[in-house]
Design an enzyme around this catalytic site. Structure first.
Site, mmCIF file in Angstrom:
data_model
loop_
_atom_site.group_PDB
_atom_site.id
_atom_site.type_symbol
_atom_site.label_atom_id
_atom_site.label_comp_id
_atom_site.label_asym_id
_atom_site.label_seq_id
_atom_site.Cartn_x
_atom_site.Cartn_y
_atom_site.Cartn_z
ATOM 1 N N GLY A 8 0.849 -1.193 0.000
ATOM 2 C CA GLY A 8 0.000 0.000 0.000
ATOM 3 C C GLY A 8 0.876 1.231 0.000
ATOM 4 N N ALA A 9 2.084 1.075 -0.584
ATOM 5 C CA ALA A 9 3.131 2.106 -0.484
ATOM 6 C C ALA A 9 2.748 3.426 -1.154
ATOM 7 C CB ALA A 9 4.430 1.573 -1.090
ATOM 8 N N MET A 13 -1.611 6.090 4.167
ATOM 9 C CA MET A 13 -0.853 5.549 5.304
ATOM 10 C C MET A 13 0.493 5.003 4.851
ATOM 11 S SD MET A 13 -2.218 5.976 8.234
ATOM 12 C CE MET A 13 -1.375 4.767 9.236
ATOM 13 N N GLY A 79 -1.915 -3.140 9.458
ATOM 14 C CA GLY A 79 -2.665 -1.983 9.946
ATOM 15 C C GLY A 79 -3.993 -1.829 9.238
ATOM 16 N N PRO A 111 -5.797 -2.678 14.900
ATOM 17 C CA PRO A 111 -6.741 -1.766 14.250
ATOM 18 C C PRO A 111 -6.400 -0.308 14.490
ATOM 19 C CG PRO A 111 -7.754 -2.773 16.181
ATOM 20 C CD PRO A 111 -6.423 -3.428 16.007
ATOM 21 N N HIS A 140 -14.666 9.656 10.810
ATOM 22 C CA HIS A 140 -13.489 9.524 9.939
ATOM 23 C C HIS A 140 -13.662 10.321 8.653
ATOM 24 C CE1 HIS A 140 -12.508 6.117 12.564
ATOM 25 N NE2 HIS A 140 -11.273 6.227 12.108
ATOM 26 N N HIS A 141 -12.546 10.541 7.955
ATOM 27 C CA HIS A 141 -12.546 11.178 6.633
ATOM 28 C C HIS A 141 -13.425 10.377 5.673
ATOM 29 C CE1 HIS A 141 -9.839 8.075 4.942
ATOM 30 N NE2 HIS A 141 -9.320 8.066 6.168
ATOM 31 N N LYS A 144 -12.601 6.827 3.811
ATOM 32 C CA LYS A 144 -12.428 5.549 4.527
ATOM 33 C C LYS A 144 -13.406 4.517 3.978
ATOM 34 C CE LYS A 144 -12.251 3.562 9.187
ATOM 35 N NZ LYS A 144 -10.987 2.845 8.958
HETATM 36 N N1 LIG Z 1 -4.288 0.491 12.089
HETATM 37 C C1 LIG Z 1 -4.253 1.825 12.058
HETATM 38 O O1 LIG Z 1 -3.776 2.498 12.994
HETATM 39 C C2 LIG Z 1 -4.792 2.535 10.856
HETATM 40 C C3 LIG Z 1 -4.683 3.922 10.740
HETATM 41 C C4 LIG Z 1 -5.152 4.531 9.571
HETATM 42 C C5 LIG Z 1 -5.682 3.758 8.543
HETATM 43 N N2 LIG Z 1 -5.787 2.424 8.705
HETATM 44 C C6 LIG Z 1 -6.267 1.537 7.635
HETATM 45 O O2 LIG Z 1 -5.217 1.398 6.688
HETATM 46 C C7 LIG Z 1 -5.778 1.073 5.410
HETATM 47 C C8 LIG Z 1 -5.210 2.014 4.346
HETATM 48 O O3 LIG Z 1 -5.680 3.332 4.589
HETATM 49 P P1 LIG Z 1 -5.261 4.525 3.593
HETATM 50 O O4 LIG Z 1 -6.016 5.714 4.079
HETATM 51 O O5 LIG Z 1 -3.789 4.595 3.459
HETATM 52 O O6 LIG Z 1 -5.917 4.001 2.224
HETATM 53 P P2 LIG Z 1 -5.444 4.366 0.719
HETATM 54 O O7 LIG Z 1 -6.611 4.006 -0.135
HETATM 55 O O8 LIG Z 1 -4.912 5.759 0.675
HETATM 56 O O9 LIG Z 1 -4.235 3.363 0.441
HETATM 57 C C9 LIG Z 1 -4.384 1.996 0.211
HETATM 58 C C10 LIG Z 1 -3.370 1.613 -0.850
HETATM 59 O O10 LIG Z 1 -3.315 0.184 -0.933
HETATM 60 C C11 LIG Z 1 -3.078 -0.112 -2.300
HETATM 61 N N3 LIG Z 1 -3.395 -1.533 -2.546
HETATM 62 C C12 LIG Z 1 -4.588 -2.082 -2.899
HETATM 63 N N4 LIG Z 1 -4.449 -3.420 -3.048
HETATM 64 C C13 LIG Z 1 -3.154 -3.724 -2.788
HETATM 65 C C14 LIG Z 1 -2.394 -4.926 -2.785
HETATM 66 N N5 LIG Z 1 -2.967 -6.112 -3.056
HETATM 67 N N6 LIG Z 1 -1.079 -4.870 -2.471
HETATM 68 C C15 LIG Z 1 -0.492 -3.698 -2.186
HETATM 69 N N7 LIG Z 1 -1.141 -2.513 -2.189
HETATM 70 C C16 LIG Z 1 -2.474 -2.528 -2.463
HETATM 71 C C17 LIG Z 1 -3.962 0.880 -3.050
HETATM 72 O O11 LIG Z 1 -3.577 1.012 -4.413
HETATM 73 C C18 LIG Z 1 -3.698 2.152 -2.244
HETATM 74 O O12 LIG Z 1 -2.610 2.894 -2.751
HETATM 75 C C19 LIG Z 1 -7.294 1.163 5.594
HETATM 76 O O13 LIG Z 1 -7.804 -0.125 5.828
HETATM 77 C C20 LIG Z 1 -7.452 2.023 6.845
HETATM 78 O O14 LIG Z 1 -8.648 1.790 7.539
HETATM 79 C C21 LIG Z 1 -5.356 1.802 9.824
#
Ligand SMILES: NC(=O)c1ccc[n+]([C@@H]2O[C@H](COP(=O)([O-])OP(=O)(O)OC[C@H]3O[C@@H](n4cnc5c(N)ncnc54)[C@H](O)[C@@H]3O)[C@@H](O)[C@H]2O)c1
Length: 233
Positions: A8-9, A13, A79, A111, A140-141, A144
């Site tokens: 998810g680079a 996040m 995460g 979580p 949340h934003h 989400k």
């Molecule tokens: N645990 C925590 O503290 C915490 C905090 C904030 C967000 N989150 C969670 O983190 C997740 C990501 O949030 P975000 O706001 O960065 O979302 P985002 O949509 O900005 O980023 C997600 C990324 O994952 C990529 N992706 C999709 N499938 C993939 C795969 N198979 N392999 C690799 N990358 C893939 C997407 O292209 C995207 O760039 C959500 O589930 C969110 O709820 C958790």
């Protein structure tokens, strides 16, 4: 140095995690997977040989990414939220049973990596033992994907475990301008108690993520759920 890759680079996040890892003196960022970069987790594992992969992707991809890493002997910090956590834990346990004898890797799922949010959950669980009833409001934003949030579900479960009875009802709000916020409101005769946590920026999660990256390789049991397992035990 701990070799860290991020799944998810290219996400909100993931980008923040990449920067935090690059700034950590004891870690090296070795790779990033994201369909938006045209790179999958398998390729990152094969080409970059990470010790730990941090997954901040989507609810429908976190489990497969985690299984791919564990199969390859790469520790995972998850995460991502919004997937069925019990199903993931079942899959991981049965994969571990099938893998008896071959190299294994640890998994830590949380979580919420914000230490203030972990404290909120702990205080809410304590309060649930003493007050009649409670409800949770999570805000949340609007980008989400999941509702209710993983943090709210976990808070409700911890409160039910501590206080007995049904988990509190959860209300979800999605609006532009918000980051991640949660209020636990407890009520009893003539009084209420509100416990509130606000995440103002994504950097709030980074100390917890880095703590998990440092710890995941030395866990005595796996999978582990919740940053509180590292903070309080
Ligand atoms: N645990 C925590 O503290 C915490 C905090 C904030 C967000 N989150 C969670 O983190 C997740 C990501 O949030 P975000 O706001 O960065 O979302 P985002 O949509 O900005 O980023 C997600 C990324 O994952 C990529 N992706 C999709 N499938 C993939 C795969 N198979 N392999 C690799 N990358 C893939 C997407 O292209 C995207 O760039 C959500 O589930 C969110 O709820 C958790």
């Amino acid at each position: 140095l701990i070799a860290v890759a991020v799944a998810g680079a290219a996400g909100r996040m993931g980008l923040t995690v990449c920067q935090a890892v690059e700034e950590a003196p004891d870690m090296e960022l070795v790779g990033g997977a994201d369909p938006r970069l045209g790179i999958g987790v398998e390729r990152v594992i094969a080409e970059c040989a990470p010790d730990v992969l941090v997954d901040f992707t989507q609810p429908d991809t976190a489990l497969q990414n985690t299984l791919t890493c564990v199969d390859a002997g790469v520790h995972v910090v998850v995460g991502t939220t919004g997937f069925d956590l019990d199903a993931m834990l079942d899959e991981l346990r049965s994969a571990a049973r099938a893998r008896q004898g071959s190299p294994t890797a640890n998994v830590l799922v949380a979580p919420n990596f914000a230490i203030g949010a972990v404290l909120m959950m702990r205080f809410a669980a304590e309060a649930a033992r003493h007050m009649q009833s409670a409800e949770i409001v999570e805000l949340h934003h609007d980008a989400k994907l999941d509702a209710p949030s993983g943090t709210a579900v976990r808070t409700a479960q911890l409160m039910a475990d501590a206080g007995g009875g049904e988990p509190p009802k959860i209300h979800s709000v999605r609006l532009p301008g918000l980051v991640a916020h949660q209020e636990v409101i407890l009520g009893d005769l003539g009084q209420t108690l509100t416990i509130r946590h606000d995440t103002i920026g994504r950097e709030a999660f980074m100390p917890g993520v880095l703590l998990a990256v440092r710890a995941v390789g030395t866990l005595v049991r796996s999978p582990v759920v919740g940053l509180e397992q590292l903070l309080f035990s």
